[in-house]
Motif scaffolding. Structure first.
Motif, PDB file in Angstrom:
ATOM      1  N   UNK A 243      -0.272  20.160  53.076  1.00 51.21           N
ATOM      2  CA  UNK A 243       0.398  21.461  53.078  1.00 51.21           C
ATOM      3  C   UNK A 243       1.688  21.404  53.906  1.00 51.21           C
ATOM      4  N   UNK A 244       1.612  20.706  55.038  1.00 54.44           N
ATOM      5  CA  UNK A 244       2.802  20.574  55.889  1.00 54.44           C
ATOM      6  C   UNK A 244       3.940  19.894  55.113  1.00 54.44           C
ATOM      7  N   UNK A 245       3.607  18.820  54.411  1.00 57.47           N
ATOM      8  CA  UNK A 245       4.623  18.084  53.642  1.00 57.47           C
ATOM      9  C   UNK A 245       5.198  18.967  52.535  1.00 57.47           C
ATOM     10  N   UNK A 246       4.318  19.660  51.820  1.00 54.79           N
ATOM     11  CA  UNK A 246       4.776  20.503  50.706  1.00 54.79           C
ATOM     12  C   UNK A 246       5.646  21.665  51.185  1.00 54.79           C
ATOM     13  N   UNK A 247       5.244  22.268  52.314  1.00 54.68           N
ATOM     14  CA  UNK A 247       5.935  23.495  52.740  1.00 54.68           C
ATOM     15  C   UNK A 247       7.115  23.241  53.671  1.00 54.68           C
ATOM     16  N   UNK A 248       6.998  22.199  54.518  1.00 55.51           N
ATOM     17  CA  UNK A 248       8.012  22.020  55.570  1.00 55.51           C
ATOM     18  C   UNK A 248       8.970  20.855  55.333  1.00 55.51           C
ATOM     19  N   UNK A 249       8.589  19.880  54.522  1.00 54.15           N
ATOM     20  CA  UNK A 249       9.450  18.697  54.376  1.00 54.15           C
ATOM     21  C   UNK A 249      10.095  18.591  52.991  1.00 54.15           C
ATOM     22  N   UNK A 250       9.292  18.641  51.945  1.00 52.32           N
ATOM     23  CA  UNK A 250       9.840  18.429  50.596  1.00 52.32           C
ATOM     24  C   UNK A 250      10.997  19.402  50.287  1.00 52.32           C
ATOM     25  N   UNK A 251      10.915  20.668  50.702  1.00 54.30           N
ATOM     26  CA  UNK A 251      12.041  21.576  50.395  1.00 54.30           C
ATOM     27  C   UNK A 251      13.377  21.141  51.013  1.00 54.30           C
ATOM     28  N   UNK A 252      13.363  20.219  51.984  1.00 54.51           N
ATOM     29  CA  UNK A 252      14.614  19.813  52.652  1.00 54.51           C
ATOM     30  C   UNK A 252      15.153  18.467  52.167  1.00 54.51           C
ATOM     31  N   UNK A 253      14.492  17.858  51.180  1.00 51.68           N
ATOM     32  CA  UNK A 253      14.907  16.510  50.759  1.00 51.68           C
ATOM     33  C   UNK A 253      16.357  16.462  50.274  1.00 51.68           C
ATOM     34  N   UNK A 254      16.708  17.400  49.406  1.00 53.27           N
ATOM     35  CA  UNK A 254      18.055  17.349  48.805  1.00 53.27           C
ATOM     36  C   UNK A 254      19.138  17.583  49.841  1.00 53.27           C
ATOM     37  N   UNK A 255      18.857  18.528  50.727  1.00 56.07           N
ATOM     38  CA  UNK A 255      19.796  18.826  51.812  1.00 56.07           C
ATOM     39  C   UNK A 255      20.041  17.550  52.632  1.00 56.07           C
ATOM     40  N   UNK A 256      18.965  16.820  52.914  1.00 53.75           N
ATOM     41  CA  UNK A 256      19.103  15.585  53.690  1.00 53.75           C
ATOM     42  C   UNK A 256      19.881  14.540  52.891  1.00 53.75           C
ATOM     43  N   UNK A 257      19.561  14.415  51.610  1.00 57.93           N
ATOM     44  CA  UNK A 257      20.221  13.403  50.776  1.00 57.93           C
ATOM     45  C   UNK A 257      21.735  13.626  50.737  1.00 57.93           C
ATOM     46  N   UNK A 258      22.134  14.885  50.737  1.00 55.25           N
ATOM     47  CA  UNK A 258      23.561  15.201  50.627  1.00 55.25           C
ATOM     48  C   UNK A 258      24.257  15.226  51.989  1.00 55.25           C
TER      49      UNK A 258
END
Ligand code: FAD
Length: 387
Positions: A14-29
């Motif tokens: 749940x932590x990964x789904x809610x707190x990390x995955x939503x920020x992947x694209x922001x980090x990539x860019x």
């Protein structure tokens, strides 16, 4: 799995789904970077969930999960790209029982608390797989050691307050043997030469460092003179198991995302999932994931049961080798299933395709893992290692 194991796995997911995955694209860019407040929120959440310093003893401030439970958490962390899972802070477990009381107070406790972060300076320009070829030196001078050498690929140097420096002793009764030191960042004589760009888009850099007459007190020697390699092996075992776990998580995410896409994407009037070529790529991926997961879970349990260290060492190599190569095959197939979209940085398969490649290189390349496994096979036999 016990109810407790399952609850820990579910919390991490749940932590990964809610707190990390939503920020992947922001980090990539943004060169892997996330805003400070986002990271602080993630850290606070991890503490609240009891997922902080999961590998460290409770009396030092850790959560002290079993090895199997750590595998379950790392597997979930592996489902996210861009190194965002590294927010899950796991300190140097190998240091427990090795650090002096003074080192525990000055370094280990702050590491467990997250107030100090560590990095490892072992690899050199002329010593990678062959760790024994290191040329860095440590020379005793009164109550101090003088450290010299060039180190490559030092991961997280840009975020660390402490660097573990491996050297060979110059002079003294143990001359030529390995020793490991704790070096504060910054220290006089310690210089970052440069931070080269790598394939992945991570906030943690991999620096090239120059140590020129860096003076550390003898109290910063870890263990005894000559003990340096033992700690490195302990660290390798832990990391190899956790790499295997993270690769299982990455493969699961890739299979889920590629399957969802294949069901939706219509070409020639049908979802591409109906084509056997696509089905077989997914079927192979799922089967290989299951094999890697069974191997990794069993190894986690073996460590909890205290199986012979040499057998553990071989099994860590086997799990890391198989899971990392499996995840790379799965990523390649996922890119293929996504077609042109799989070549876009905004696509999870594209990012994993780049990011997972290093799992066949760091903490011992696939070739070195095979060497270790073959060596143990010759010494112990197939029955002991694959029974
Ligand atoms: C992103 C990244 C982060 C890293 N982080 C760190 C870090 O934090 N700290 C640190 O100290 N190091 C770090 N490393 C270094 C990493 O551990 C080494 O890259 C790895 O051990 C391989 O060493 P090498 O790159 O020098 O390759 P080499 O050892 O030169 O190997 C080159 C090739 O030869 C093969 N080879 C070598 N010997 C044999 C053999 N006996 N039999 C068969 N094949 C062989 C290898 O498998 C490989 O294919 C990092 C590396 C990367 C890429």
């Amino acid at each position: 799995m016990t109810d407790e194991d399952r609850a820990i796995q579910e919390k991490a997911r749940r932590f990964v789904d809610e707190e990390l995955i939503p920020h992947e694209l922001e980090a990539e860019m943004n060169a892997g970077q996330l805003p400070r407040d986002v990271i602080e929120r993630q850290q606070a959440k991890l503490r609240e969930l009891g997922l902080w310093s999961i590998n460290m003893p409770r009396d030092l401030g850790g959560t002290e999960l079993t090895s199997f439970q750590q595998v379950l958490v790392s597997e979930q962390i592996g489902r996210v790209t861009n190194g965002l899972g590294w927010v899950l802070h796991t300190g140097p477990e190998w240091a427990v029982g090795v650090f002096t009381a003074d080192q525990v107070d000055r370094y280990l406790k702050p590491m467990v608390a997250g107030d100090k972060r560590e990095c490892y300076a072992i690899t050199e320009p002329n010593a990678g797989s062959d760790v024994d070829a290191i040329e860095a030196t440590a020379r005793r001078e009164g109550g101090d050691y003088l450290l010299n050498g060039t180190k490559w690929h030092v991961t997280s140097f840009n975020k660390a307050e402490v660097v573990f420096f491996q050297a060979k002793l110059a002079g003294g009764p143990k001359a030529g043997s390995h020793a490991l030191f704790i070096v504060d960042i910054p220290s006089e004589g310690l210089r970052m030469v440069r931070a080269p760009a790598y394939s992945h888009t991570y906030a943690d850099q991999h620096a090239i460092l120059e140590f020129e007459d860096v003076r550390v007190p003898a109290a910063n020697l870890i263990g005894d003179e000559g003990g340096g390699m033992d700690f490195t092996y302990a660290w390798f075992r832990y990391e190899r198991l956790m790499i295997a776990a993270r690769c299982c998580g990455a493969a699961e995410r890739l299979i889920e995302e590629a399957t969802a896409f294949a069901k939706e994407r219509v070409q020639f009037g049908q979802p591409i999932m109906s084509y056997q070529a696509i089905q077989h790529m997914l079927a192979d991926s799922l089967t290989e994931l299951w094999a890697a997961r069974l191997m990794t879970y069993r190894l986690g349990r073996e460590i909890d049961e205290g199986v012979d260290l040499k057998v553990q060492h071989a099994h860590c190599s086997m799990a890391k080798l198989y899971a990392s190569e499996m995840a790379n095959r799965v990523a390649d197939r996922a890119v293929q299933i996504f077609g042109g979209r799989g070549y876009m940085r905004e696509n999870v398969a594209e990012r994993f395709y780049r990011e997972l490649r290093v799992d066949r290189i760091w903490e011992g390349t696939s070739e070195i893992q095979r060497n270790i496994i073959a060596d143990q096979l010759a010494k112990r036999g197939a029955g002991t290692l694959a029974g």
